[in-house]
Every structure is written in C-alpha cells, then in structure tokens.
Scaffold this active site. Structure first.
Site, PDB file in Angstrom:
ATOM      1  CG  HIS A 153     -73.632 -34.236   8.690  1.00 14.14           C
ATOM      2  ND1 HIS A 153     -73.697 -33.256   7.740  1.00 14.14           N
ATOM      3  CD2 HIS A 153     -73.820 -33.621   9.894  1.00 14.14           C
ATOM      4  CE1 HIS A 153     -73.916 -32.081   8.332  1.00 14.14           C
ATOM      5  NE2 HIS A 153     -74.008 -32.285   9.631  1.00 14.14           N
ATOM      6  CD  GLN A 180     -32.444   0.916  46.289  1.00 13.09           C
ATOM      7  OE1 GLN A 180     -32.877   0.800  45.161  1.00 13.09           O
ATOM      8  NE2 GLN A 180     -32.515  -0.058  47.172  1.00 13.09           N
ATOM      9  CB  ILE A 206     -30.219   3.158  51.712  1.00 15.32           C
ATOM     10  CG1 ILE A 206     -30.035   2.205  52.904  1.00 15.32           C
ATOM     11  CG2 ILE A 206     -31.429   2.748  50.886  1.00 15.32           C
ATOM     12  CD1 ILE A 206     -31.177   2.243  53.889  1.00 15.32           C
ATOM     13  CG  PHE A 207     -30.979   7.779  49.029  1.00 15.30           C
ATOM     14  CD1 PHE A 207     -32.064   7.577  48.187  1.00 15.30           C
ATOM     15  CD2 PHE A 207     -31.204   8.342  50.272  1.00 15.30           C
ATOM     16  CE1 PHE A 207     -33.350   7.922  48.585  1.00 15.30           C
ATOM     17  CE2 PHE A 207     -32.479   8.681  50.683  1.00 15.30           C
ATOM     18  CZ  PHE A 207     -33.561   8.476  49.827  1.00 15.30           C
ATOM     19  CG  ASP A 254     -73.436 -28.542   9.836  1.00 19.14           C
ATOM     20  OD1 ASP A 254     -72.268 -28.748  10.202  1.00 19.14           O
ATOM     21  OD2 ASP A 254     -74.397 -29.256  10.165  1.00 19.14           O
ATOM     22  CG  HIS A 286     -77.425 -32.489  12.602  1.00 14.14           C
ATOM     23  ND1 HIS A 286     -77.851 -31.227  12.243  1.00 14.14           N
ATOM     24  CD2 HIS A 286     -76.071 -32.479  12.391  1.00 14.14           C
ATOM     25  CE1 HIS A 286     -76.831 -30.495  11.839  1.00 14.14           C
ATOM     26  NE2 HIS A 286     -75.731 -31.242  11.932  1.00 14.14           N
ATOM     27  CD  GLU A 287     -73.608 -35.233  13.899  1.00  9.24           C
ATOM     28  OE1 GLU A 287     -72.852 -35.511  12.926  1.00  9.24           O
ATOM     29  OE2 GLU A 287     -73.668 -34.098  14.396  1.00  9.24           O
TER      30      GLU A 287
END
Length: 658
Positions: free
Chosen positions: A439, A146, A142-143, A511, A435-436
């Site tokens: 504009h 690895q 295994i080592f 704004d 508000h609108e």
C-alpha cells in the site's frame, strides 16, 4: 415513598383477607346439624316415658366433648392419640331442656367446656367485626387512590415531554467552523429580539428552520446558540417522544407542546431527529390511520394552520431530509432549510481551538497541521479527538497534551486503539509487513494520491495493520485519475502478497470490498466508464423502505451485465497495474517490509528514505538518532517494547504449562 406505602398497604390487606378467610374456613370446617341430630350424636334419645323425657345411650355416643360458644354447640370426637377433633356443630337455644341435656351429658362423663377462645369473648362479638370493617375500608381507600393515580397518569400521558431551558448559556462564540450557517441563524435571533424591525416593513417572522446535515456537525448546538443569543426559552424534544403505542397520544402531545410554547413566547421549540415523526405520509405499510401520520398531521396544522403561533419559532434537525413529507418542507412551515456541512480545513482549525480552551497544550502543538490531518472529521469527531488526547496524556502522567497524544488520538478515533497485546506469529507478521508495504509504496509512486503519514503492522481496531495517507487540502471534486490511483493503491496489499508470498489469503478482503465500492460508483454514479458513458444507474440517495420497496432497478438485465463486467475490468486493471509497479520496485518493497518487522511502525520520513533507496541500516540509524534527540519518543518506544515483551512472556509461560 408514596409508592412504597401503597405497596405495604396492599400487602397488609391481602394478608388480612387471607387470615379472615382461613379463620372462617377453620371455624366452619364442622358438619352443621340440627339440635336433635347433634344430641343423637352425643348419645341422647328422646323418650317420653322417662322422667326427664330423654335417655343417654353410651354405645351410640360419638361426641366426647362439647364446647358451648354463645348460641353455638361444637361437638368434638376423641381421636386414638387422645386429642379432640371438631366434627359437629349445631345451634344452642339455651332453653331449660337444653341445659338439662347438657347437665345429663356432663354426669355421664362428656366434657362440657365454656373456655373456647371465641366463646363469649370480645374477639367474636366486637374485635372481629371492627377488624373486618377496618380492612374493608383500607382496601376501598387503596382502590380509590389507585384509580385516582391512574386517571392522573392518563391525563398526563398526553402532555408534552419537552425539556424547558429558560437560561441557555450557549452562544455563537461556542460554535465554530460554520460562518455561513451563523449568518442565516443570526437573522432568527434578530427576529426574536426586535420583531418590530421586520414587521414594520411587512416581513413575516419565519415559522421554522430545518437544519440538515451529517451526524456530529453541530445542529443541536446551533439551535441552543440561537436561544442563548436571543435570551428566550428553549423547548427541546426528540421526534420519537411524540409517538406512543396508544393512538392519539402523539397529536395530543403536539397540541400541548404548542400551547405551552404560546404561553412562553417568544421562544424556540427544537425538535431533534424530526424524521422519526415527519416521514412521508402514505409510505408506510399500516395505512392512513397510522399514529405517526396523525401526529404529523397535527404538527402540520400547528405550524401553519388556522391558529397563529407568532413568536414561536420551530427549529428541527435531521440527517434524512429525503424521507420527510413534502408538506412539512413547504414555505410557511419550514421557511428555511440550512445545510450544516462538514467543516473544511479552516473550520476544523477553529473547532479545535474552541474545544482546546480549557486544555493545557504543549508549545509545539500546531492546530493548522492537525486540521490538515483530520480531513472528513465532524465537529463531534474533533471534540472526541481532543478528549482522547487528554486521556492519553493523563494516562502517561503528563502535565501537557503533546503532539504524540494528538496523533495517536487521531488514529484511535479513525480506527480504534492499538492492540499490542495481540500475539502475532512470524508468518502473520511477515505477511502484514508486505501487505502494508505494498500500500505505502504504491501511494508514493502514484502522483495523484495522498502523501503517506504512517505505516504500521500493529493491529488497530479490526485491521491487522494500516497505512495512513491523508490529504493536505479539502478537494470537493474527485477526478477519475485519483480514483484509479486509489484503486491501484487499495489493491497493492493483495498484489504484494501474491508477488512475494506466492499465495492468496483472506487478509485483503476489506481492500476488495472497498475497491468494489469505488469501481461501482465510477460506473453507475460518476459516468467514468467508457462503455456505459455519462449515464447514472445508481440510487438517488439512501433507500427509504416505505417508499422504495417496490421500485425496480432502473436498467435492464443486459445493462446490469455490462455494469458487472465494467466493474470487474476496472478492478482487474488496477490489480495488474499494482502488480507491475511492485515488481519494478521489489527492492524497496523488501526494505520496507524488513523495516516494519524490525520497528512495527514507521512514519512519513522513513517511507521517503525507503523510496530514496536508503539501506535498512541507514534508516535504522536515523531512527535511533531521532529517538535519542527526543527523550519522549524514546521513553514511549521503551514502554511499548516492555509491554510487548511482558505479553510475549506471559503467552510463552502459559504455553509451557499446557
């Protein structure tokens, strides 16, 4: 699958080692004595006067049971509960005297047992050594694997992450709205297809092409189209894929990229977002040994160094060309820099047609009108617009994409989806309507401003309402009159609230921010201030921290004070003008606000009727007649009202429960 097997092998090895350790500890948890000491614990004392040379004394005996394990003696003491505990151990020489002592102890009632699970069995003599050796071999294997995998991954770590496409299907016909850019790139295709045509005349093949432009303008698509037209391999990689935390990896990946490209020449190497690795050297805070700088140095050498890379053309894309290293931009590396602009009205129309190829559209859809309504949209925005329109049509179970879907998708791309479910109080609704209306009315009164297309008090995105005014054409230059009109229109919402509601709210904060930005640009960048004059005090492009963090403002404190006063005067003047115009048109303001409260959304025709002095009843009658003539709009209006009523009822019921 392999990683899973490795994991199970590691677990098995760890468990086996743990069992062996436990078994070793279990088998060695007794006190080791000499043979004489062991027999003394059994009650045996040596006496030469006795016939057998020893005597048994039951009073001094501690061991009640003996287990003979090959050449070992295990002595057990008897517990109060009748169980036996392994306490002592000693070596067993198996001489005649030893057997006489064992027989004497047996005669005096000491239990002698040879049935220990490990006594003389294969477990102790054969299986255990073999198992130990096998486990050791498994662990070593295994080592080794690895370590091999680690070395392999370490070797692969320096390899390029570029994706290779050998058969790119994108063509120039898939790219619209950039004819000049196509012309520049068409020569690159000719270089790749027929290099002898140019080399015979002494012309050199360009080393690199840098595509510069805002996001979404199609830089990546152009690079693919070049590869598709030339039918050459296409290597695609991002600038961030070169740089890692380990020093030297980026330079190694650059070398591997070019070595791979040489084997596939002629080919195109496309580096997206090259500013991630090509930033100006010496501008960072980490010194000259920065990993990014080493990667850039290697890239510079590969593009125009001692090694020839003929047949390998580098195409890079960025939207921050101002931060790139000058050595990267010189001829011989990036020989051509092509700026990919935002599409104009004709380009937007062509892009819309490309992205609408496989989408069923209603017969009345007009791409020219859509192109005029989408000023400032990039190619990616237009593709998203048509996709959103298709989604809206599918949501309504329609077979075709209509103008209603397209107009709604434009607003959705610009500001986000409508939020009809948001509950608005009557006071908020009235405030938003005025508000609108402020504009919209100012946009109609100011001759230099865009025409109004839609006004709504339905929340959309972060806005509580919106007024859409889009240009009919693409003007490249902005006049001072237009900017002043823009400021007046922008301050119209606050002026309308102050005129009618007699109070100041947080609604116009967006704004005010926009107006301040416009006024500052007029003073510091455009030279439109009479006191400041035609002098630029603005930043030259976007700030690059590594280069600009120590720079000071290019003007004195006295000049800064004058700039601040000028910005304030310009905004205050626009606000006073907006307040004056709305006061003169108070009746129109009230009519439009009442219309918005009644209908929530109105369009350019209704706005024109308000400005013509039509009464509220006349405008409502016109809207009803228009909807009756268009069943689709009537159905959509009915559905919106049902959704709004259902939401309102749900809120009322919840409030009743509370």
């Amino acid at each position: 699958m392999k990683s899973t097997m490795k994991s199970w092998l590691i677990i098995f090895a760890v468990v086996a080692v743990a069992l062996l350790a436990a078994l070793f500890i279990f088998n060695n948890n007794s006190n080791k004595l000499t043979t004489t000491e062991f027999y003394n614990k059994c009650g045996i004392t040596y006496d030469l006067t006795a016939d057998e040379g020893f005597k048994y004394n039951a009073d001094s005996a501690e061991i009640a049971k003996i287990v003979i394990d090959v050449y070992n003696l295990k002595g057990y003491t008897k517990e109060k509960n009748g169980s036996y505990k392994l306490t002592y151990s000693a070596s067993f020489s198996r001489e005649e005297t030893d057997f006489k002592i064992i027989n004497s102890l047996a005669a005096h009632g000491v239990i002698i047992d040879n049935t220990d699970p490990n006594s003389g069995s294969l477990w102790s003599s054969l299986i255990m050594p073999i198992l130990t050796i096998a486990i050791g071999i498994v662990i070593v294997i295994i080592f080794i694997r690895q370590m091999g995998a680690g070395n392999k991954s370490a070797m692969d770590f320096g390899r390029t992450k570029a994706q290779i496409m050998s058969n790119v299907k994108v063509k120039f016909s898939d790219v619209a709205g950039a004819d000049e850019e196509k012309t520049e790139l068409q020569e690159i295709v000719e270089f790749l297809k027929n290099p002898q045509k140019f080399t015979q005349l002494g012309a050199k093949i360009p080393k690199g092409v840098l595509l510069v432009g805002p996001p979404g303008t199609g830089k990546t698509l152009f690079a693919k189209a070049v590869a598709g037209e030339a039918s050459v391999p296409f290597f695609s990689i991002s600038g961030s894929d070169f740089v890692e935390m380990f020093v030297g990896v980026g330079a190694s990946r650059v070398r591997d990229l070019f070595n791979t490209a040489k084997k596939n020449q002629p080919c195109i190497v496309f580096i997206d977002e090259i500013d991630a690795v090509g930033r100006q050297r010496g501008a960072g805070l980490g010194g000259g040994n920065d990993e990014r700088e080493q990667t850039l140095n290697q890239l510079l050498v590969q593009m125009d160094g001692f090694e020839a890379n003929e047949g390998v053309i580098i195409i890079a894309a960025t939207n921050r060309a101002d931060v790139l290293d000058p050595a990267l931009l010189r001829p011989g590396r990036f020989d051509r820099q092509i700026y990919v602009n935002m599409p104009d009205v004709r380009g937007r129309e062509a892009i819309l047609k490309v992205h609408a190829r496989n989408k069923p559209l209603a017969p009345d859809v007009n791409f020219k009108v859509l192109a005029r309504m989408t000023g400032g949209f990039s190619g990616a925005d237009l593709a998203n617009l048509l996709n959103e329109a298709a989604i809206l049509a599918a949501r309504e179970n329609r077979k075709f994409i209509t103008n209603v879907d397209l107009y709604e998708s434009i607003n959705k791309v610009v500001m986000g989806p409508q939020k009809r479910s948001r509950l608005m109080t009557e006071s908020d609704k009235r405030q938003t309507a005025y508000h609108e209306s402020g504009h919209a009315i100012l946009a109609k009164l100011l001759p230099d401003f865009y025409p109004v297309q839609e006004v709504s008090i339905i929340p959309r995105g972060r806005a509580g309402g919106y007024t859409l005014a889009r240009p009919d054409n693409d003007d490249n230059f902005i006049t001072k009159d237009f900017l002043n009109a823009d400021l007046i229109m922008t301050m119209g919402g606050r002026a309308a609230e102050a005129l009618v509601l007699k109070k100041v709210t947080s609604g116009p904060s967006g704004d005010i921010t926009q107006a301040t930005r416009i006024a500052r640009a007029m003073v510091t960048e455009y030279g439109m201030s009479e006191k400041i004059g035609p002098v630029s005090y603005g930043n030259n492009g976007e700030i690059f921290v590594g280069r600009d963090y120590q720079q000071r403002e290019p003007y004195s404190e006295d000049t800064a004070k004058i700039i601040d006063n000028e910005i304030r005067d310009i905004i205050n003047s626009a606000y006073e003008k907006a307040l004056s115009l709305l006061t003169e048109n108070r009746q129109r303001l009230d009519t439009m606000a009442r219309l918005l409260i009644e209908r929530e959304t109105i369009y350019g025709e209704e706005v024109d009727m308000v400005m013509e002095g039509k009464t509220l009843e006349e405008i409502l009658e016109y809207i009803e007649h228009k909807e009756s003539a268009n069943p689709l709009e009537k159905a959509m209006k009915k559905e919106a009202e049902e959704t709004n009523n259902a939401t309102q009822n749900g809120v009322d019921e919840t409030s009743g429960q509370k």
